[in-house]
Write a protein that holds these residues in place. Sequence first.
Motif, PDB file in Angstrom:
ATOM      1  N   ALA A  16      -9.235 -35.949  29.068  1.00 43.82           N
ATOM      2  CA  ALA A  16      -9.932 -35.096  28.433  1.00 43.82           C
ATOM      3  C   ALA A  16     -10.678 -34.170  29.291  1.00 43.82           C
ATOM      4  N   VAL A  95      -9.774 -35.781  20.996  1.00 41.23           N
ATOM      5  CA  VAL A  95     -10.862 -34.989  20.518  1.00 41.23           C
ATOM      6  C   VAL A  95     -10.855 -34.895  18.958  1.00 41.23           C
ATOM      7  N   ILE A 125     -13.810 -40.783  24.943  1.00 42.61           N
ATOM      8  CA  ILE A 125     -13.916 -39.449  25.692  1.00 42.61           C
ATOM      9  C   ILE A 125     -14.992 -39.791  26.576  1.00 42.61           C
ATOM     10  N   PRO A 128     -17.266 -35.552  26.330  1.00 41.42           N
ATOM     11  CA  PRO A 128     -17.071 -34.692  25.027  1.00 41.42           C
ATOM     12  C   PRO A 128     -17.434 -33.380  24.952  1.00 41.42           C
ATOM     13  N   ALA A 136     -15.038 -26.462  24.414  1.00 41.54           N
ATOM     14  CA  ALA A 136     -14.267 -27.345  25.354  1.00 41.54           C
ATOM     15  C   ALA A 136     -13.614 -26.537  26.232  1.00 41.54           C
TER      16      ALA A 136
END
Length: 619
Positions: A16, A95, A125, A128, A136
């Motif tokens: 992630a 996500v 995650i 995050p 992101a």
Amino acid sequence: MTFSKVALSALAISLAATTTPVLADDAGTAPPAAAADAYPLTPEGAAAWIAMVEKDLFGFSVEFGHVSWINATYINHDSDTLAAKYGAIATEKSVAYANEAARYARVEGLDPEVARKLDILRNGIVMPAPVREGAATELNEIATKLGSMYGKGRGTLNSQEINGSDIEAEMGNLDRTPAELAEMWASWHDNVGAPMRDDYTRMISIANDGAKDLGFADLGAMWRSNYDMDPDQFAAETERMWQEVKPLYVALHTYVRSKLNEKYGEAVQPAKGPIRADLLGNMWAQEWGNIYPLVAPEGAGDIGYDLTDLIEKKGLSETDMVRVGEQFFSSLGFAPLPETFWERSQFVKPRDREVICHASAWDIDNVEDLRIKMCIKPKADDFITIHHELGHNYYQRAYNKQDYLYLNGANDGFHEAIGDMIALSITPEYLVQIGMLDKSDVPSADKDIGLLLRQAMDKVAFLPFGLLVDRYRWSLFDGSVQPGDYNEAWTKLRRDYQGIVPPVERGPDAFDPGAKYHVPGNVPYTRYFLARILQFQFYKAACDQAGWKGPLHRCSFYGNEEVGKNLNAMLEMGASKPWPDALEAFTGERQISGKAMMEYFAPLMKWLDKQNKGKPKGW
């Protein structure tokens, strides 16, 4: 020594923060709005949504498993490209599903099973990103930059540049002088850690916002929420575990410090107070095995046999060594590994291509396609590692009938602890039972102290470091430590828990935690502390069930099907129940406890107390 599975929760940990979210057209992840339309915010809607998610992830994980295996065993441009593509899809899924899970988690009247699965998705995650535009991307760019900075990191030795893997090896070289050790330590921390501080500060600020979007107080609370209890309660539990084993660590610290003082003198290593971090044979002073020759008791080197020699005398091939490991589990009543395991595993390093040799255990299809990936050599370390990795495989197969989101260990410390428990079982008695060692060659009790001290230099020495890495990060995540105090807080925590200090003065611009891979790599670390404690708890439970009467460290439960039956009852639960339920199923206890570890090392503790008489304890 790890296990590889492609459940979303595991994928998110490694992917992630390091891949850009790009969703393929046919990836199958419904956008949040579409999901809300199809699955209303009701208990029934949440249950239906979870069923859809598990079906999607199961199919995707099998595909991703095959791609990941190819990339690990055939490293080239094309396999890298495929792995990157699937990694990006996995990130997008993690996500999207985590954010949706946070919405459904607020619904009242949820079925308890649905609520548990929503928590697994929501907590899956590690770093995050918040929902705001660009967050992101920025988080990913910083994480990628930090990973690259670490990978390209260099130190110096005698003013000559030296890379990361070489500097690790040289830190364990007993021929190096204190000045050379200090140079390597300082240059690595200055060159690798210090430049990361501003980027790391920004990264955790973004991830903290992401954790709050998912309903957590901060990122540390989110990480601690993976343990089936209140986050603060879990922090208190790990501190309780540490206090149980701390006397053993303090005794070891006292003994090792005295030996370092004898070798280097008062000017380098004083006879009291903390130990200089660079003298312990490891860049992070996390394991001290490299300096065992400096502290070994007289006559400890000859234990009567050499496992590598026994492997050679038996003429065991790489595959034969794995067969021996399989037989350990068969003796406990577990079914043989499938034929595909022998056809598809990587046991030796191929001559015609690049591969990842780091040992790992795989479950490609979440059912029966079990494999290990190693580059086995006929030596003792690999023989032990094989037993460890097979522990992962048998755990994976035991829980393969669980729902997709439960295809994991009871908590993140369990999987490693099972493998470590099996590795602890490679005792002289076990080697006699399998015909590798003559009974007359079993080492006498007077050799036990050397064997136990060698183990303690890694397993016991690691404990406070295993605990403090996350404790440090939690203090950054909750804001109790501000950026200007980052390094001072790290140095203080290491002194408080480990009793170690830097070999040189650290300035205000330093960021020494960045010099440890797991910090810029965003790998939660408490799992390793839990595994060190749990392996002894599991081992003692097995030995008690087998009716073992001798010293715990000499126990062998090879051939005991009752132990196997009880062990399987825990393994087959996977992550379907809170971990105390799984622990109780095998050990009869609901708390992770250091008491078994203390019993295992009791002869060493008695010996250390005798050696330490009259010496200053603690720091």
